[in-house]
Design a protein around this motif. Structure first.
Motif, PDB file in Angstrom:
ATOM      1  N   PHE A   1       0.962   4.197  -2.631  1.00  0.00           N
ATOM      2  CA  PHE A   1       0.721   5.549  -2.118  1.00  0.00           C
ATOM      3  C   PHE A   1       1.835   6.493  -2.572  1.00  0.00           C
ATOM      4  O   PHE A   1       1.578   7.593  -3.090  1.00  0.00           O
TER       5      PHE A   1
ATOM      6  N   PHE B   1       0.840  -1.200   0.000  1.00  0.00           N
ATOM      7  CA  PHE B   1       0.000   0.000   0.000  1.00  0.00           C
ATOM      8  C   PHE B   1       0.872   1.246   0.000  1.00  0.00           C
ATOM      9  O   PHE B   1       0.596   2.208  -0.728  1.00  0.00           O
ATOM     10  N   ALA B   2       1.952   1.217   0.808  1.00  0.00           N
ATOM     11  CA  ALA B   2       2.829   2.393   0.874  1.00  0.00           C
ATOM     12  C   ALA B   2       3.506   2.642  -0.464  1.00  0.00           C
ATOM     13  O   ALA B   2       3.673   3.802  -0.878  1.00  0.00           O
ATOM     14  N   ILE B   3       3.878   1.559  -1.175  1.00  0.00           N
ATOM     15  CA  ILE B   3       4.502   1.729  -2.490  1.00  0.00           C
ATOM     16  C   ILE B   3       3.515   2.388  -3.449  1.00  0.00           C
ATOM     17  O   ILE B   3       3.844   3.344  -4.160  1.00  0.00           O
TER      18      ILE B   3
END
Lengths: 217, 107
Positions: free
Chosen positions: B20, B16-18
């Motif tokens: 984002f 998810f962070a990637i």
């Protein structure tokens, strides 16, 4: 899931996810995304979600990515020309993303409940008619679907009419019929959302056709 | 040892962070769209992990989470179709997919 496989596919998913972000060429990004989705499908298999893994490959790696590549080809996008870096924007975006990662690590390291293993799966099996409780090798005495799941003592019993034996047996991951379970949920408890999703697909189809007409009025 | 729930949640959160970071950092609208897909899939992974973790009294995973993922996949497919049609329409009128060139509404 066997742990090395989990870490392999997790690393594959994350590495090619990074590849999506850092590649300048949109085609390379799209192909990285395909491999990332494949890795994710393998992780879903590890979670005994076989139907969703297959759907992931069919819908995402198949349909959606074909659509992406088709649009990239249609628009004839090349590798992005280098532009003046907006350092403020990059620093801000990176900071927010890193803050998210930090928060994630904090939350997960303070979540002892999540350190447990996944509980084993069991199946509730009902038998009617002949019940053969012997080892699998002597399976010729009863229909094969009733013989596999009861490895206890070796004897055959005839049940009366309407009589049932219900057993809770441990079941290997590959024997889970999740298609039936998800189908039952979809057509009973989630039937109304299913109809709404059908309407949504119709609306999106009509919307796409209208959006891609030559002249937008 | 087999992976725990936290391992899956960590992978899901990192994915998810990637996605984002991609949405925030990239300027090509198609790549932003791909990163949105990445974020949706990260959420799917954590939903399936929770579903598998909560084995019900019948010994099977809690299939509510998997049904939710099913709906997310459906909605995401519809979203991709409409979004790409909008991008094509945008490209027809502006000849660009770079978000910094599309600033008519910018204050």
């Amino acid at each position: 899931m066997f742990s090395p496989l989990f870490w392999f596919f997790a690393a594959l998913t994350l590495a090619f996810g990074i590849g999506v972000v850092v590649n300048r060429n949109p085609v390379a990004s799209a192909l990285c995304l395909v491999i990332s989705f494949m890795g994710l499908a393998a992780l879903l298999v590890g979670l005994d979600a076989y139907l969703l893994a297959v759907l992931q490959v069919l819908v995402y790696a198949g349909a959606v990515m074909v659509l992406f590549l088709f649009i990239i080809m249609l628009l004839d996008l090349r590798a992005e020309a280098r532009r003046k870096f907006n350092w403020l924007g990059i620093a801000g975006g990176g900071l927010v993303a890193l803050g998210f990662v930090g928060e994630l690590v904090f939350v997960i390291s303070h979540n002892p409940a999540g350190n447990q293993k996944f509980p084993p799966l069991q199946a509730r099996v009902e038998f009617e008619g002949f019940v053969h409780t012997g080892p699998i090798e002597s399976a010729d005495l009863a229909p094969p679907e009733t013989t596999i799941l009861l490895p206890k003592t070796s004897e055959t019993a005839k049940l009366g009419a309407g009589e049932k034996v219900v057993e809770i047996v441990p079941v290997a991951g590959g024997k889970i019929d999740d298609v039936r379970e998800i189908g039952r949920e979809i057509f009973t408890n989630y039937n109304y959302p299913l109809q709404i999703v059908g309407v949504l697909l119709l609306v999106s189809t009509v919307g796409v056709i209208i959006l891609s007409r030559r002249e937008l009025k | 040892m087999s992976p725990t729930l936290n391992d899956y949640l960590l992978v899901s959160g990192l994915l998810f962070a990637i996605g984002f970071a991609g949405v925030l950092l990239r300027r090509n609208i198609i790549i932003i769209f791909m990163c949105l897909e990445l974020m949706l899939n990260a959420a799917n992974l954590s939903l399936v992990a929770f579903s598998r973790f909560n084995v019900g009294p019948n010994g099977l995973p809690n299939y509510n989470g998997q049904v939710f993922v099913f709906f997310i996949i459906t909605v995401a497919a519809a979203e991709v179709a409409v979004g790409l049609a909008i991008i094509v329409a945008l490209y027809r009128s502006r000849q660009t997919t770079h978000v910094e060139d599309i600033n008519s509404l910018k204050f």
